[in-house]
Design a protein around this motif. Structure first.
Motif, mmCIF file in Angstrom:
data_model
loop_
_atom_site.group_PDB
_atom_site.id
_atom_site.type_symbol
_atom_site.label_atom_id
_atom_site.label_comp_id
_atom_site.label_asym_id
_atom_site.label_seq_id
_atom_site.Cartn_x
_atom_site.Cartn_y
_atom_site.Cartn_z
ATOM 1 N N UNK A 44 45.470 42.633 41.129
ATOM 2 C CA UNK A 44 44.923 43.573 40.310
ATOM 3 C C UNK A 44 43.444 43.367 39.775
ATOM 4 N N UNK A 46 41.043 42.418 41.678
ATOM 5 C CA UNK A 46 39.992 43.049 42.309
ATOM 6 C C UNK A 46 40.049 44.634 42.265
ATOM 7 N N UNK A 47 40.965 45.138 41.413
ATOM 8 C CA UNK A 47 41.165 46.596 41.354
ATOM 9 C C UNK A 47 40.984 46.905 39.715
ATOM 10 N N UNK A 48 39.858 46.515 39.158
ATOM 11 C CA UNK A 48 39.511 46.909 37.907
ATOM 12 C C UNK A 48 39.307 48.368 37.605
ATOM 13 N N UNK A 49 40.116 48.703 36.397
ATOM 14 C CA UNK A 49 39.812 50.026 36.031
ATOM 15 C C UNK A 49 38.512 50.251 35.543
#
Lengths: 842, 624
Positions: A44, A46-49
């Motif tokens: 998560x 590496x998948x920032x909103x």
């Protein structure tokens, strides 16, 4: 009966099922997003909103804006005091709390900064900057849908980032930024606890209160606001009749005070703040408790208390305890229930209170080296500053903040009355219809109450200073962000439902709105930029800027862009299917106002932070003092090889020179009078004009013979008398000469006189000259008068004058070059002929 | 129970929930990110080392006037886009040299961003390579760090091309309006934009005439609307449209058309020096494409032909038009960089990068580089001559010879061990060219007077001017500390300063806080009222002014750097003999590295006069 009552009443902050039974609100998702399926926490990261990325960008902007070029502005008088005593503390000479300089937190933070990074102007402001960054990011804790909402929290962070007053005072080493950050965190802890009780918020609250009490006495106002809001919310839930009893008590108190005044009873005794010896304090307390008003007030308070207790006892469930019986039945998500849970959570309370008390004790006792600090930090601090109310230091009028806030916080000031209107309107409508309101209304109600009461109290207080504006700015900004956030949510929903054509139309309307506003600004700038003419003002000849002669008879046409904008807005609003486009237009205009805030804040903070063209800058040390210090350091290095230059200075220059000359080992403070000069005389003497006349004539003669002087402003200030003081009559000021700058009418002044003066100022804006003057004052800080200053002289011993000139202007008598010789020298160095490679560039 | 407002217990997904998967970021996006960082670094370094030029200072003054309601100069009316952009920057960040240069800096970065949008035409690899050359181009760096309208002109050109691409893919009213808006910005940025607009229009009509004519109304509407709003500053200065048309066209005629072939060698010098990397790569692209055409008989690929034509036209215009300056150079450098991108991409594609995994191939490349450096040093030493120290020179020669022989032997041996030794050799000249471009761009603003031969800095205001202004300002602050009025409420700016119109800028800008600045012709040397405390005049007027103002002490200082004679009037004989004359080659290489010329141009001077007591403070009691 109680169940029916719970169901019937409109309860802020809770939801109800269609049958009227109150239910537990659904759990609020802290982050209503989910990572990609099958992804853990590590993935998560590496998948920032987009939201996280925006907060990251805001963090970076906050760091840069708060820490960049922190040390170039001259230290204000108060800053120099704080810096100096923190430095003394860091040097191991101890710190003793005195209410005059507020709480100990600042001194401990600054001393720590000096220990870590060394004592410089930059480091002095590092703690303030750090808290300023934290302040910008704190709204993230209010992202919940029942609080500010996600858009609201983001916008709150952005508005705090670009708020001119908060930016400026985030880089100003006074207590306000620490108190403000603490206040905000406390209110966050309160709202989060009401939303979902958890021990961590109790502990946070406790520690925060402890910290706030070590900062600034405005904390008492913040605590009063929170306590009264909580009390009102609980009273409304538990027993609305309590308002009647309290109201009766207040009315009674009012009658008592009026009656005693009519009877000629002496006012309350004055607080002995100047010299609070043990005897003086005891005499004061004795006189206070014997005063008829105090006795009567205590009696009324007792009656109110008895009446309240009787009522509460009458309505509570007799089979349960007082707390459970009154508060325990309230549904989750309410203030009453939160209080019941808090009182039941003894561990959390104890931990929070304990840590807060520990922090309080640690700092007030200067790490247990001054136990007297416990007394001075409680009774002493409150008593001192209550006493200051009568002193009216600064002699600022009642409308001070009403004029100061709108000059800088455009969005907050504009949306504050809108926010109050919305909160009041929704609340009254819900009350009338027996409907319920959601958590967001509750948050807005708190913010509106907080802003209104803070504004009222600070406007009532005797001492008004520009740095206190931040305590008003914060709740107003958060309220504005909440409203804008709701608008953003609605705009997002509308945008998703629009087709390509509607989106294009919306963008065009937004651009047109911004363009029309910009056109108005440019037109006003042009029209108001007339020539300067000689005029007589208050009997004195003076240059005055006029409007352009060619626009004199056509001034109203300047408002055409705004009129067109209003027509467009009205047209869009009239057509139901186009009405959502108003959101885009509002967003565009909000962006324009945000840019105006950047315009105001950037110049104020980074360009002219120590030049009082702004009402926000108050009696500021001039930049010449910083330049002088640099010159003296350079001179000292040249003459002594270190910081051994002998510099004498008097009482008038003591602050900030105590700070700026701290490293000069041979500095000498000689008080108010220079009685004699040694032989040889010191190289440099700093003498304020205030005490210059104290010199004996022979010393004055010797000074004239052996020294050359140059005069500088030590401190300078905004021309209040020629600007905002004329807005209205201020009869509350003790100094009668400062009550009325508008007319020749002598005091005393009635409320009607005050209202007339206000109306007169507002009505004067119909004149183009006044509009132009106000526009140029706010837009460009073009002052209608010169600034005042407190001056001092720098006496340089005659034999050192060439050195000082060389340092100051950078060109010594031996260093003058003219073009011809420079060119010849340059050609010689860089000549390249056949077979010669020439000089390589470095 | 009715709800007054909907319960917000459940959050709806919003745009804030969109996730960006950092593990899947496109390699191309990372490379473009790196390019932007490089471009930003190159342009930021030394951004405010040079004071503003007169043209920049005029735009700065015009921007301030626009913002605060003052009068615009004819230059500001002729180029309303830079003036408006300067006004916006000044509005946000206040008055300062760095703020003014923020405008061209952002324009330059936006140009790079829009170059990326040309991917559909040239392919991603070529555009990336072109982007690298744009980032490293000294001419484009100069343009991005000086506000003279050139940077905005290039931005408008590239924006128009990008808009044309969009219109081409999806013709419609919306895309026509956008095309019209961007096209209108071209002449609004710079008078040269008229010529560019005509060229773009002709090209557009040739390529997509029918489509453009079908959407003529929105296209022209967008153009006229943009021109009207920009030239009148959002209709706040109604006369601005006439001022723009008259000023821009007369500026074009006066400065660029009236002196054809003026200083015509300069663009060629630019191509051979600052833009050498792009020039060589562009020539390589053309040579390669022509070679392919000859072999295959097919015509040149369309994008390459268009780029070649564009570059050729730009070169022709640069040679023919007068008023040589960064704007004209930038119009040449942009298509050159795009064309060079083709060559760079082709060259990089020709390298077998897999060979880089083989240590022998890497080693032979490294050895070859070392050998090349040794041979260059040897050649340089031979050409340099003994210089009076024969023994040391001979010893050095011998040492270098031994080193070179050793490296040659090593290279030969490694060659035999390597699999495909020649594959990586192409990286050597490419790396050298790119390094040269980087160095030229970085040093453009970092160093100033130590590079007197820099073409792109010719005519720049001397760095000493700002120092002198600071000294005079400090002097004023000390002498007139409490002399204040509403024009100067803080005081300290009370000196009376007289400036000759020939030197109005940049001094008017730097003394903007002084209310008693008067721009008056000083050539007549007549007494002035009020009597000036400071006089700024051309150096040639000093004798006359000394007689008229006996209480003023005059000294001359450098004002502007000059154009080296070697560049303005090259020695064509030396140029033509360069291929066979190693000394000429050596001087050329030295010039490429250091910008040193045989006869550094003397700076254009100006005279600064100070009242006697002020002069004593500044210069000391002994005044020569």
């Amino acid at each position: 009966m109680s169940t029916r009552r719970w169901a019937r009443r409109a309860v802020p902050g809770e939801d109800a099922a269609p049958n009227g039974r109150v239910t537990t609100p659904p759990a609020v998702a802290a982050t209503p997003t989910s990572p990609l399926p099958g992804q853990g926490l590590g993935a998560r990261a590496f998948q920032p909103s987009l939201e996280i990325l925006l907060y990251a960008a805001l963090s970076l902007a906050a760091l840069l804006s708060r820490f960049w070029d922190l040390g170039s502005r001259a230290l204000h008088h108060d800053e120099s005091l704080h810096a100096y005593y923190s430095w003394i503390y860091a040097e191991g000479e101890g710190y003793i709390h005195h209410p005059l300089m507020h709480g100990p937190a600042l001194f401990h933070l600054d001393a720590l900064a000096y220990l870590l990074f060394g004592a410089t102007d930059y480091v002095t402001r590092v703690p303030a900057a750090a808290f300023g960054v934290a302040l910008v990011l704190l709204p993230a804790l209010l992202r919940g849908e029942r609080l500010l909402g996600r858009w609201g929290a983001l916008l709150a962070s952005f508005l705090l980032l670009v708020s001119p007053s908060i930016l400026y005072f985030s880089r100003f080493i006074r207590h306000d930024i620490f108190a403000l950050a603490g206040t905000f965190l406390l209110f966050i802890a309160f709202l989060r606890y009401v939303e979902r009780p958890a021990s961590r918020w109790l502990v946070t609250g406790g520690v925060t209160v402890g910290f706030m009490l070590t900062t600034h006495e405005v904390t008492f106002v913040s605590l009063f606001i929170l306590a009264t809001f909580v009390a009102a919310a609980i009273a409304y839930r538990v027993a609305p009749a309590l308002f009647l009893i309290l109201g009766a008590g207040l009315v009674g108190l009012g009658f008592l005070a009026a009656g005693l005044t009519q009877l000629g009873v002496a006012p309350l005794p004055e607080i002995p703040w100047q010299n609070p010896t043990r005897g003086a304090v005891l005499s004061y307390l004795l006189a206070l408790v014997q005063h008829p008003l105090v006795v009567g007030a205590l009696g009324i308070a007792l009656l109110t208390l008895i009446g309240s207790l009787w009522l509460l006892d009458h309505i509570r469930d007799p089979e349960r305890g007082w707390i459970d019986g009154l508060l325990g039945l309230a549904p989750p998500g309410t203030t009453a229930r939160a209080l019941a849970d808090a009182l039941a959570d003894r561990t959390g309370l104890a931990l929070g209170a304990g840590l807060g008390l520990a922090l309080f004790s640690l700092l007030y006792t200067s790490l247990f080296t001054n136990l007297g600090g416990l007394a001075s930090g409680t009774i002493g601090a409150l008593g001192y500053w209550l006493g200051q109310h009568g002193v009216q230091r600064g002699e600022q009028p009642w409308f001070y903040y009403l004029l100061l806030v709108p000059q800088y916080e455009y969005l907050a000031a504009l949306l504050f009355p809108v926010g109050i209107g919305i909160v009041a309107g929704q609340g009254l409508r819900a009350l009338a219809r027996g409907q319920e309101l959601d958590g967001r209304w509750y948050t807005r109600a708190l913010l509106a109450y907080w802003g209104a009461v803070m504004l009222a109290v600070l406007s009532w207080a005797g001492e008004k200073m520009p740095w206190l504006i931040v305590h008003i700015t914060l709740p107003l900004t958060l309220l504005a962000a909440s409203l804008l956030g709701s608008g953003a949510e609605r705009l997002e929903r509308a945008w998703a439902s629009w087709d390509e054509r509607q989106r294009r139309l919306s963008v065009c309307l937004g651009l047109a709105s911004l363009g029309l506003a910009a056109a108005w600004f440019l037109l006003m700038a042009w029209a108001s930029a007339g020539p300067f003419v000689q005029a007589t003002t208050s009997g004195f000849p003076q240059l005055v800027r006029t409007i352009r002669p060619e626009i004199a008879g056509h001034w109203r046409w300047l408002w055409l862009p705004l009129l067109v904008l209003a027509v467009i807005a009205a047209t869009v609003a009239a057509e139901r299917r186009y009405r959502p486009h108003l959101l885009t237009m509002s967003a565009a205009l909000s962006l324009g106002l945000a840019l105006l805030q950047i315009h105001a804040g950037w110049r104020l903070t980074y360009r002219e932070g120590d030049v009082p063209r702004d009402m926000l800058i108050y009696v500021q040390t001039s930049p010449q003092v910083v330049q002088l210090t640099r010159d003296l350091e350079a001179l000292s290095h040249e003459l002594t090889g270190g910081m051994g230059l002998e510099v004498w200075y008097d009482s008038g220059t003591q602050w900030p020179m105590n700070w700026y000359l701290r490293e000069f080992t041979n500095r000498r403070y000689f008080g108010t009078t220079l009685r004699e000069l040694p032989d040889p005389p010191p190289p440099v003497i700093l003498y304020s004009l205030e005490y210059l006349g104290n010199m004996p004539p022979d010393v004055a003669r010797e000074l004239e013979a052996r020294y050359t002087f140059v005069e500088y402003p030590m401190r300078w200030w905004f021309p209040e008398d020629e600007t905002y003081r004329r807005f209205a009559i201020a009869p509350e000021l003790k100094n009668e000469a400062r009550q009325n700058y508008q007319t020749d009418q002598p005091p005393p002044y009635s409320a009607a006189d005050v209202l007339r003066s206000v109306w007169s100022s507002i009505a004067s804006l119909q004149h183009p000259a006044q509009q132009a003057k106000l526009f140029r004052l706010v837009a460009f800080r073009e002052l209608p008068a010169t600034i005042g200053s407190y001056r001092f002289r720098v006496y340089i011993r005659n034999d050192l004058v060439p050195y000082v000139n060389d340092l100051r202007y950078g060109v010594g008598s031996a260093g003058a070059h003219d073009v011809a010789s420079a060119a010849a020298q340059h050609n010689e160095e860089h000549r390249s002929g056949p077979g010669i490679s020439g000089t390589r560039a470095s | 129970m009715a709800q007054a407002s909907p319960a917000r217990g459940q959050a709806e997904p919003t745009v804030l929930d969109r996730r960006i998967d950092l593990t899947r970021i496109d390699r191309e996006a990372i490379l473009w990110g790196g390019l932007f960082g490089l471009a930003l670094l190159v342009r930021l370094v030394g951004l405010t080392n040079y004071p503003l030029s007169p043209a920049e200072a005029q735009f700065a003054s015009d921007g301030l006037a626009l913002l605060q309601g003052g009068a615009l100069s004819s230059g500001g009316q002729a180029q309303p886009l830079p003036a408006l952009a300067a006004a916006l920057a000044l509005f946000l960040f206040g008055a300062g040299d760095g703020v003014i240069r923020l405008v061209p800096l952002l324009a330059g970065l936006l140009t790079l961003l829009l170059v990326a949008r040309l991917r559909p035409w040239f392919g991603p690899g070529t555009v990336l390579a072109a982007g690298l050359l744009v980032a490293l181009s000294p001419a484009l760096t100069a343009l991005s760090t000086r506000l003279d309208g050139g940077s905005l002109l290039l931005l408008a050109v590239v924006a128009t091309l990008a808009a044309a691409t969009r219109f081409d893919r999806k013709p419609g009213h919306g895309s026509a309006v956008v095309l019209g808006v961007s096209a209108a910005l071209v002449p609004l940025a710079h008078p040269l934009g008229w010529a560019v607009l005509v060229a773009l229009a002709l090209w557009g009509l040739w390529e997509r005439g029918p489509a453009l004519l079908r959407h003529a109304l929105p296209l022209l509407g967008g153009m006229l609307g943009t021109a009207l709003l920009t030239s009148t500053a959002l209709l706040s200065r109604p006369g601005g449209v006439f001022g723009f048309l008259e000023g821009s066209l007369s500026l074009l005629a006066r400065e660029h058309l009236a002196a054809p072939l003026e200083a015509w060698p300069l663009p060629l010098v630019l191509l051979a020096t600052d833009e050498l990397p792009a020039t060589l790569l562009a020539l390589a692209a053309l040579a390669g494409a022509l070679g392919l055409r000859i072999r295959s008989g097919e015509p040149l690929p369309q994008p390459l032909a268009s780029l070649a034509a564009w570059t050729g036209l730009a070169l022709l215009a640069a040679l023919l038009l007068g008023g040589k300056g960064p704007a004209l150079y930038g119009l040449l450098a942009l298509p050159l960089a795009l064309l060079g991108g083709v060559g760079l991409h082709t060259a990089l594609a020709a390298i077998d990068w897999r060979v880089a995994r083989s240590p022998w191939d890497v080693a032979v490349t490294g050895s070859a580089i070392a050998l090349l450096l040794a041979l260059l040093s040897l050649l340089g030493r031979l050409l340099g001559g003994p210089g009076g120290q024969v023994t040391a020179w001979l010893a050095g020669l011998l040492a270098l010879l031994i080193i070179a022989l050793g490296l040659a032997t090593l290279t030969a041996w490694l060659w035999r061990q390597a699999a495909r030794p020649q594959s990586l050799f192409l990286t050597i000249p490419l790396a050298l060219l790119l390094a040269l471009g980087l160095r030229s761009s970085l040093l453009l603003n970092m160093t100033n007077t130590v590079r007197p031969g820099e073409l792109l800095s010719a005519g720049a205001t001397s760095p000493g001017v700002r120092l002198l202004v600071e000294r005079v300002t400090r002097l004023s602050r000390d002498v007139t500390t409490f002399q204040a009025d509403v024009r100067d409420p803080t005081g300290g700016h009370g000196l009376v300063i007289a400036i000759d119109p020939a030197l109005e800028q940049p001094f008017r800008w730097y003394f903007r806080d002084f209310p008693n600045v008067q721009v008056v012709p000083l050539a007549g040397a007549v007494p002035l009222e009020p009597v000036p405390d400071v006089i700024i005049a051309p150096a040639g007027l000093e004798p006359a002014l000394t007689a008229t103002f006996p209480h003023i002490v005059f000294r001359t200082y450098p004002l502007r750097s000059g154009m080296p004679e070697a560049l303005a009037n090259p020695d064509w004989q030396a140029v033509l003999s360069a291929p066979v004359d190693p000394w000429t080659v050596k001087r050329y290489l030295a010039y490429l590295i250091d910008r040193q010329v045989a006869e550094p141009p003397p700076p254009e001077p100006f005279a600064l006069g100070l009242r006697a007591d002020l002069a004593e403070r500044l210069y000391g009691p002994v005044i020569p």
